[in-house]
Write an enzyme that holds these catalytic residues in place. Structure first.
Site, PDB file in Angstrom:
ATOM      1  N   THR A   1      19.286  42.697  12.585  1.00 52.07           N
ATOM      2  CA  THR A   1      19.870  43.252  11.360  1.00 52.07           C
ATOM      3  C   THR A   1      19.457  42.419  10.155  1.00 52.07           C
ATOM      4  OG1 THR A   1      21.779  44.121  12.571  1.00 52.07           O
ATOM      5  CG2 THR A   1      22.037  43.835  10.186  1.00 52.07           C
TER       6      THR A   1
ATOM      7  N   ASN B   1      16.110  53.185  19.387  1.00 52.58           N
ATOM      8  CA  ASN B   1      17.259  52.686  20.148  1.00 52.58           C
ATOM      9  C   ASN B   1      18.119  53.784  20.768  1.00 52.58           C
ATOM     10  OD1 ASN B   1      17.693  52.821  17.180  1.00 52.58           O
ATOM     11  ND2 ASN B   1      19.835  52.593  17.766  1.00 52.58           N
TER      12      ASN B   1
ATOM     13  N   GLN C   1      14.147  46.898  20.269  1.00 54.82           N
ATOM     14  CA  GLN C   1      14.212  47.554  21.585  1.00 54.82           C
ATOM     15  C   GLN C   1      12.893  47.473  22.344  1.00 54.82           C
ATOM     16  OE1 GLN C   1      16.847  48.881  23.034  1.00 54.82           O
ATOM     17  NE2 GLN C   1      18.293  48.998  21.332  1.00 54.82           N
TER      18      GLN C   1
ATOM     19  N   SER D   1      15.247  40.624  18.103  1.00 58.10           N
ATOM     20  CA  SER D   1      16.631  40.285  18.400  1.00 58.10           C
ATOM     21  C   SER D   1      16.697  39.577  19.748  1.00 58.10           C
ATOM     22  CB  SER D   1      17.473  41.558  18.445  1.00 58.10           C
ATOM     23  OG  SER D   1      18.801  41.252  18.814  1.00 58.10           O
ATOM     24  N   GLY D   2      17.595  38.602  19.884  1.00 63.25           N
ATOM     25  CA  GLY D   2      17.749  37.908  21.166  1.00 63.25           C
ATOM     26  C   GLY D   2      18.468  38.760  22.204  1.00 63.25           C
ATOM     27  N   HIS D   3      19.546  39.428  21.780  1.00 58.05           N
ATOM     28  CA  HIS D   3      20.454  40.015  22.780  1.00 58.05           C
ATOM     29  C   HIS D   3      20.032  41.355  23.331  1.00 58.05           C
ATOM     30  CE1 HIS D   3      22.823  43.137  20.493  1.00 58.05           C
ATOM     31  NE2 HIS D   3      22.327  42.481  19.459  1.00 58.05           N
TER      32      HIS D   3
ATOM     33  N   CYS E   1      32.716  58.295  16.075  1.00 57.84           N
ATOM     34  CA  CYS E   1      34.073  58.729  15.773  1.00 57.84           C
ATOM     35  C   CYS E   1      34.505  58.203  14.422  1.00 57.84           C
ATOM     36  CB  CYS E   1      35.035  58.214  16.831  1.00 57.84           C
ATOM     37  SG  CYS E   1      34.998  59.166  18.321  1.00 57.84           S
TER      38      CYS E   1
HETATM   39  C1  LIG Z   1      20.234  46.277  18.139  1.00 55.36           C
HETATM   40  C2  LIG Z   1      19.266  46.695  17.124  1.00 55.36           C
HETATM   41  C3  LIG Z   1      19.271  46.115  15.864  1.00 55.36           C
HETATM   42  C4  LIG Z   1      20.274  45.085  15.443  1.00 55.36           C
HETATM   43  O1  LIG Z   1      20.022  43.858  16.079  1.00 55.36           O
HETATM   44  P1  LIG Z   1      21.072  42.671  15.983  1.00 55.36           P
HETATM   45  O2  LIG Z   1      20.323  41.515  16.562  1.00 55.36           O
HETATM   46  O3  LIG Z   1      22.241  43.107  16.805  1.00 55.36           O
HETATM   47  O4  LIG Z   1      21.420  42.477  14.566  1.00 55.36           O
HETATM   48  C5  LIG Z   1      18.320  46.529  14.959  1.00 55.36           C
HETATM   49  N1  LIG Z   1      17.414  47.467  15.269  1.00 55.36           N
HETATM   50  C6  LIG Z   1      17.375  48.047  16.476  1.00 55.36           C
HETATM   51  C7  LIG Z   1      16.334  49.063  16.783  1.00 55.36           C
HETATM   52  C8  LIG Z   1      18.313  47.690  17.442  1.00 55.36           C
HETATM   53  O5  LIG Z   1      18.279  48.282  18.636  1.00 55.36           O
END
Ligand SMILES: *Cc1c(COP(=O)(O)O)cnc(C)c1O
Length: 385
Positions: free
Chosen positions: A76, A155, A183, A203-205, A328
């Site tokens: 983000t 995503n 992704q 992104s790490g997670h 929602c």
């Molecule tokens: C999850 C995601 C984000 C946000 O990533 P964060 O590390 O949670 O801020 C941005 N872009 C895509 C395509 C995502 O799947």
């Protein structure tokens, strides 16, 4: 009651135990906990070394130079820095940004904020498969276009953009190409040089690393100008200040190193599981594929179920953790802007579910999900008639 089956890997992935193990070495007094910016003692140097080693692990996975990696709090923030930082720094060259209607909210809402700031945004409508074509992009390009932002893998849909072709069009107009690859990491090969990517959000997670850490790849040659959004100690070559979270960074580095060696094998296994899932759905009526499977990663499968309501279906599937294609609000249920954006009729969009698979998904998970799904659809449709 048994634990729910986790099929929401696109929302977040669990941290790989090998990553958690590495992270635990950077927290406590007997570990490497010091501030990586502390230059006056050995403990600081060790922390800095850990950060730089992780920077190399992240860079290696995308064939970049470690100096091109800027740590952020996640994709983000990387998207915000890429769009806002780049548009502000290059104001004199042009004010036009091109993106699509179905980008992640981190891009969509940032682009909207830039419109409020006086920048001009072209919002491309993707095709039914959720992808923007190079021809479409060419038609949207102008003399004052400075940035194009499109994601690598969607995503909600899982479809993969033709990044090399989109980069070529972007560069033909002298503009810069930003890609949100949150992704895509570990799921498709991402060589920034070969693909022609100039800025890339990570992104790490989403890749078995921790939440709260990410990075922006910033091409060094030709050098790109970015205005910082977060000011402070001048960390990350002035592009992003703030004390570096060593444990998060080491975790993301380890996760990306694992992706480099095991990503391909993961994908082969997940692909077989996804195919097994699709085969199992074959004899069920009224299932519409929102995901164009031929051009998608196997990890994400978005399906619409005719004749049932998404919310009721989700209730019936409460032993399975997954996402709906809707959001929602307090008053009403609205279909996802993504499914609306690809032109899916409202009733179908409201009855859509995203199944997402990952490293720890088993064949037993797939079989059980098929059983539960079959049972739930039977019950809901019988009630509906
Ligand atoms: C999850 C995601 C984000 C946000 O990533 P964060 O590390 O949670 O801020 C941005 N872009 C895509 C395509 C995502 O799947």
């Amino acid at each position: 009651m048994s634990a729910p089956i986790y099929l929401d890997y696109a929302a977040t992935t669990p941290v790989d135990p090998r990553v958690a193990e590495v992270m635990s070495q950077y927290l406590t007094l007997d570990g490497i906990f010091a501030n990586p910016a502390s230059r006056s003692h050995m403990l600081g140097w060790q922390a800095e070394q850990a950060v730089e080693s992780a920077r190399r692990q992240v860079a290696d996975l995308i064939a970049a130079d470690p100096r091109e990696i800027v740590w952020t709090s996640g994709a983000t923030e990387a998207d915000n820095l890429a769009l806002t930082g780049f548009m502000r720094a290059n104001r004199a060259r042009g004010r036009h940004l091109v993106t699509s209607l179905i980008e992640h909210k981190a891009v969509v809402d940032t682009a909207k904020a830039l419109e409020d700031e006086g920048f001009d945004v072209t919002w491309l409508t993707p095709g039914r498969d959720g992808r923007v074509t190079p021809e479409q992009l060419r038609d949207a390009m102008r003399d004052d276009t400075v940035l194009v932002s499109l994601m690598a893998v969607h995503n909600e849909l899982g479809v993969i953009h033709d990044l090399a072709a989109l980069a070529e069009v972007t560069h033909a107009f002298g503009a810069t190409f930003h890609v949100d690859a949150a992704q895509a990491v570990g799921r498709i090969p991402l060589d920034v040089g070969r693909l022609g990517i100039d800025l890339m959000s990570l992104s790490g997670h989403k890749a078995y690393g921790p939440k709260g850490i990410g990075a922006l790849y910033v091409r060094r040659s030709p050098e790109l100008r970015l205005e910082a959004l977060i000011h402070g100690g001048g960390h990350e070559r002035g592009m992003r200040s703030g004390t570096l979270p060593t444990h998060q960074i080491a975790g993301m580095g380890q996760a990306f190193a694992i992706a480099a060696t095991e990503g391909e094998a993961d994908q082969a296994r997940i692909s077989a599981l996804r195919d097994r899932f699709l085969d199992g759905l074959d004899d069920l009526d009224g299932i519409h594929r929102n995901t164009a499977v031929e051009v998608a990663i196997p990890n994400i499968l978005n399906l619409a179920f005719t004749g049932v309501e998404g919310e009721s279906l989700l209730m019936a599937l409460r032993d399975i953790a997954l996402s709906t294609g809707s959001a929602c609000n307090s008053a009403s249920v609205e279909p996802s802007y993504v499914l609306k954006g690809i032109g899916l009729p409202r009733p179908l969009a409201l009855a859509s579910l995203r199944f997402s698979f990952g490293r720890f998904t088993t064949e037993a998970d797939i079989n059980r999900t098929l059983d539960v799904l079959r049972h739930a659809l039977d019950g809901l449709r019988r009630r509906a008639v």
